[in-house]
Enzyme design. Sequence first.
Site, PDB file in Angstrom:
ATOM      1  N   ASP A  37      -7.565 -19.070  67.529  1.00  0.00           N
ATOM      2  CA  ASP A  37      -7.236 -17.984  66.611  1.00  0.00           C
ATOM      3  C   ASP A  37      -7.360 -18.510  65.175  1.00  0.00           C
ATOM      4  O   ASP A  37      -7.537 -19.710  64.954  1.00  0.00           O
ATOM      5  CB  ASP A  37      -5.807 -17.510  66.913  1.00  0.00           C
ATOM      6  CG  ASP A  37      -5.334 -16.438  65.960  1.00  0.00           C
ATOM      7  OD1 ASP A  37      -6.095 -15.485  65.710  1.00  0.00           O
ATOM      8  OD2 ASP A  37      -4.197 -16.549  65.446  1.00  0.00           O
ATOM      9  N   ALA A  90      -5.475 -16.928  61.558  1.00  0.00           N
ATOM     10  CA  ALA A  90      -4.217 -16.938  60.801  1.00  0.00           C
ATOM     11  C   ALA A  90      -3.043 -17.365  61.680  1.00  0.00           C
ATOM     12  O   ALA A  90      -2.812 -16.809  62.747  1.00  0.00           O
ATOM     13  CB  ALA A  90      -3.949 -15.561  60.203  1.00  0.00           C
ATOM     14  N   LYS A 144      -6.736  -4.759  63.500  1.00  0.00           N
ATOM     15  CA  LYS A 144      -5.883  -4.230  62.432  1.00  0.00           C
ATOM     16  C   LYS A 144      -5.674  -2.712  62.524  1.00  0.00           C
ATOM     17  O   LYS A 144      -4.589  -2.222  62.198  1.00  0.00           O
ATOM     18  CB  LYS A 144      -6.442  -4.640  61.065  1.00  0.00           C
ATOM     19  CG  LYS A 144      -6.544  -6.157  60.887  1.00  0.00           C
ATOM     20  CD  LYS A 144      -5.286  -6.897  61.349  1.00  0.00           C
ATOM     21  CE  LYS A 144      -5.427  -8.400  61.269  1.00  0.00           C
ATOM     22  NZ  LYS A 144      -4.406  -9.121  62.045  1.00  0.00           N
ATOM     23  N   ASP A 175      -1.061 -17.985  68.164  1.00  0.00           N
ATOM     24  CA  ASP A 175       0.344 -17.971  67.762  1.00  0.00           C
ATOM     25  C   ASP A 175       1.021 -16.641  68.060  1.00  0.00           C
ATOM     26  O   ASP A 175       2.186 -16.460  67.703  1.00  0.00           O
ATOM     27  CB  ASP A 175       0.465 -18.276  66.260  1.00  0.00           C
ATOM     28  CG  ASP A 175      -0.222 -17.226  65.402  1.00  0.00           C
ATOM     29  OD1 ASP A 175       0.470 -16.539  64.622  1.00  0.00           O
ATOM     30  OD2 ASP A 175      -1.448 -17.057  65.526  1.00  0.00           O
TER      31      ASP A 175
END
Length: 269
Positions: free
Chosen positions: A10, A12, A52, A186
Site C-alpha cells: 500500500d 499512505a 475515494k 495499514d
Amino acid sequence: MNRISALILDWAGTTVDFGSFAPTQIFVEAFRQAFDIEITLEEARVPMGLGKWQHIEALGKLPAVDSRWQAKFGRAMTAADIDAIYAAFMPLQIAKVVDFSAPIAGVVDTIAALRAKGLKIGSCSGYPRPVMEKLVPAAAAQGYAPDHWVATDDLAAGGRPGPWMALQNVITLGIDDVAHCVKVDDAAPGISEGLHAGMWSVGLAVSGNEFGATWEEYQAMSKAEIATRRERAAGKLYAAGAHYVVDTLADLPEVIADINARLAKGERP
C-alpha cells in the site's frame, strides 16, 4: 523456488505518509467545501483503504455523519452528493499529496535489502490515478520507487476490498504463484484485498491509519499510550484476517523469513 518472490505494498500509512494524514485531512476539507458539513478526522479514518468515491459513500452512511446530513438537508446523501464531494476532494488531494510523499522511516533501506534478495516490489493504492501521478514521482525523488503501481480507478473490476489491484501486480511482475506474494497494508480493506488474492496479508499497526498519529506525535508518546494504540490497531487488522501484524515496514524481513519457513513446510496462506 518455494519462497516469497514479491511484495504488494500500500502507499499512505505503509510506505509514505506516516499516520496516513494526506487523505484524512482532505476528506474533512472536501465535506466542508462542498456542503458545509463538518466531519472529524476520526470519522474520516473509518473507511480508509477503499477507493475515494467509495470512501465518501461509506462516510455518508456512518450514523453520526448521516444524522448531521439529515439534520441539514432532510434526506440521506445521494450519488450526486458523493460526486460533488469527490469533485471537491480531487483537486485538493492532487495539490496536497506531494506534501505527504516522504517515505516512512526504514522503508527505503528495507526495500533495498529485500530487492537485494531478489524480491520484486509491487504496489497499489486507494488513490485514483491523477493523485498517484503526483505522488509516485515525488516519492521516487526521495528514494522510494516500486517496480509497479496500480491506482484504485485503473481496473474495470474495481478496487479494494476486491483482489484486482493486487492481482494486476502479479500479472505485470510475472509472479507464478500468489502464495509467493505478501500484501502489506495499514487498513482493513487492504488486508481483505490480500486475502481475496490468495496472498499472505501483513498489517502495520503503528505507521498507518489505525494508529493515527504523526511521526512527531509518535516520538513524543508515552510507552503506555503507544501500547494502547498499537493493541487497538493490531486488533482491527487481525480481525480483518491479517496473518501477521507488525509496527512498520521495517519489521517485514523477519516476517518474510517466517513465511518462507512455512512455505518450505508446504503451508499456504
